[in-house]
Enzyme design. Structure first.
Site, PDB file in Angstrom:
ATOM      1  N   ASP A 167      -1.996  25.748  -5.891  1.00  0.00           N
ATOM      2  CA  ASP A 167      -0.572  25.428  -5.998  1.00  0.00           C
ATOM      3  C   ASP A 167      -0.233  24.837  -7.369  1.00  0.00           C
ATOM      4  OD1 ASP A 167      -1.728  22.946  -5.686  1.00  0.00           O
ATOM      5  OD2 ASP A 167      -0.606  22.401  -3.875  1.00  0.00           O
ATOM      6  N   SER A 168      -1.256  24.625  -8.196  1.00  0.00           N
ATOM      7  CA  SER A 168      -1.008  24.234  -9.590  1.00  0.00           C
ATOM      8  C   SER A 168      -0.219  25.288 -10.329  1.00  0.00           C
ATOM      9  CB  SER A 168      -2.336  23.969 -10.306  1.00  0.00           C
ATOM     10  OG  SER A 168      -3.260  25.029 -10.096  1.00  0.00           O
ATOM     11  N   ASP A 180      -4.155  27.817  -1.586  1.00  0.00           N
ATOM     12  CA  ASP A 180      -3.560  26.529  -1.235  1.00  0.00           C
ATOM     13  C   ASP A 180      -2.366  26.742  -0.317  1.00  0.00           C
ATOM     14  OD1 ASP A 180      -4.846  24.255  -2.281  1.00  0.00           O
ATOM     15  OD2 ASP A 180      -4.109  24.667  -4.299  1.00  0.00           O
ATOM     16  N   LYS A 227      -6.565  26.375   1.859  1.00  0.00           N
ATOM     17  CA  LYS A 227      -6.963  25.010   1.490  1.00  0.00           C
ATOM     18  C   LYS A 227      -5.837  24.058   1.861  1.00  0.00           C
ATOM     19  CE  LYS A 227      -7.476  23.525  -2.885  1.00  0.00           C
ATOM     20  NZ  LYS A 227      -6.624  22.292  -2.937  1.00  0.00           N
ATOM     21  N   GLU A 265      -4.645  19.879   1.835  1.00  0.00           N
ATOM     22  CA  GLU A 265      -4.856  18.523   1.345  1.00  0.00           C
ATOM     23  C   GLU A 265      -4.623  17.524   2.475  1.00  0.00           C
ATOM     24  OE1 GLU A 265      -2.575  17.509  -2.076  1.00  0.00           O
ATOM     25  OE2 GLU A 265      -3.138  19.300  -3.205  1.00  0.00           O
ATOM     26  N   GLU A 293     -11.669  15.389  -5.078  1.00  0.00           N
ATOM     27  CA  GLU A 293     -10.956  15.276  -6.356  1.00  0.00           C
ATOM     28  C   GLU A 293     -10.803  13.830  -6.802  1.00  0.00           C
ATOM     29  OE1 GLU A 293      -6.949  16.664  -8.795  1.00  0.00           O
ATOM     30  OE2 GLU A 293      -7.279  17.405  -6.760  1.00  0.00           O
TER      31      GLU A 293
END
Length: 328
Positions: free
Chosen positions: A84-85, A123, A153, A155, A222
């Site tokens: 998602d960056s 993501d 993925k 978070e 991270e």
């Protein structure tokens, strides 16, 4: 069918192929032949667990479009992550939280066309898995079915355990992500290292263990102290750890493409190492192009097309004849 009809059909097919060849020859951007060929075995979750077992570090790299996906394919990256960056490095948003599911799907499809052998993980954008477990399933299914994702993925820590368990129960592999959670940078008061005190370190460990129990096949660690990254890696039973600012003893590493290639103009995190200088090459290329256009050295004769003198004279005669008829 008569011989004459058969031969006419053959001639038409030959003419069509000839015309198609000419069209392809003169296109400035033409479809590539043999764009992607799988030259190695498909990377599977079982293979990643094997790499963990034998101690071979796993390579993961973000990709956002067909060229970066193909680079992961060509250079034998183990896991391609549509991160998602891309919200910041590709779309110019100020945060990953601005990214929509439809935008993620668009980029995932492009990456999937180029990245075949690496495991393709995507993501889940902010808000796509938090309202309810059923929303998470619905959106993850879209990423798999419409985007070509092979895993997602997510978070979060203990609060997303139920989501991970539900997704894995319906056959969608989940990569967990603990430590610094970029999607929650506002509530965390910025992109800060996590686990620097005993209590927060314990929280990260507990989250990792619970997510593995819920079925996560791998866990991203991270921005945590390297001692904690090593400890969590050793405590997990089967899930490989992928570090990004978690030290060198995790089971693998991941970097953002634009950080790794030196194209990102924003803040450079401590854990980033630039392995390329694409920005420098881009600057050099654009400046060189502008200069060549302005001094008319581009295009050179070798980069231009010709017409025979005879045909050019015929052309001038046609033009002049047309002008005379118009004047008359």
């Amino acid at each position: 069918m008569s011989t004459a009809l058969f031969m006419n059909g053959v001639r038409r097919r030959i003419a069509f192929k000839h015309d198609a060849t000419l069209i392809r020859r003169w296109m400035s951007v033409r479809p590539e032949e043999g764009v992607v060929s799988i030259s190695r075995k498909k990377v599977t979750i079982q293979h990643l667990q094997h790499l963990r077992k034998i101690g071979q570090p796993i390579t993961m790299l973000t990709a956002y479009d067909f060229p970066t996906g193909r680079a992961c394919e060509s250079h034998h990256i183990d896991i391609t992550l549509v991160g998602d960056s891309l919200a910041q490095v590709c779309l110019g948003y100020d945060s990953t939280t601005r990214l929509s599911l439809d935008e993620m799907l668009h980029h995932t499809r492009a990456v999937a066309r180029g990245s075949k052998a690496p495991l393709l993980v995507v993501d889940m954008p902010f808000g796509s898995y938090s309202p309810s477990t059923e929303d998470a399933v619905r959106n993850a299914v879209r990423l798999v079915r419409e985007g070509g994702a092979e895993g997602v993925k997510i978070e979060g820590g203990l609060e997303v355990v139920d989501v991970v368990r539900r997704l894995t129960s319906v056959g969608i592999p989940v990569m967990a992500h603990v430590g610094l959670l970029p999607q929650r940078h506002t509530i965390l008061s910025g992109y800060k290292v996590q686990g620097r005190d005993a209590q927060s370190a314990l929280s990260v460990l507990q989250s990792a263990l619970a997510l593995e129990d819920a079925g996560a096949f791998a866990i991203v660690l991270e921005a945590i102290p390297q001692a904690l990254g090593t400890y969590i890696t050793r405590r997990l039973r089967y899930a490989p750890t992928i570090g990004i600012g978690a030290g060198s003893q995790t089971n693998g590493q991941v970097l953002v493409w634009d950080d790794m290639m030196g194209t990102w103009h924003g803040h450079k995190a401590k854990f980033v190492r630039r392995f390329g200088d694409v920005k420098g090459e881009v600057d050099k290329g654009v400046k060189g192009y502008m200069q060549a256009v302005r001094d008319r050295s581009f295009p050179a004769p070798a980069e231009s097309y010709d017409i025979t003198p005879d045909e050019w004279n015929k052309f001038l005669s046609l033009v002049e004849g047309g002008v005379e008829r118009t004047d008359a």
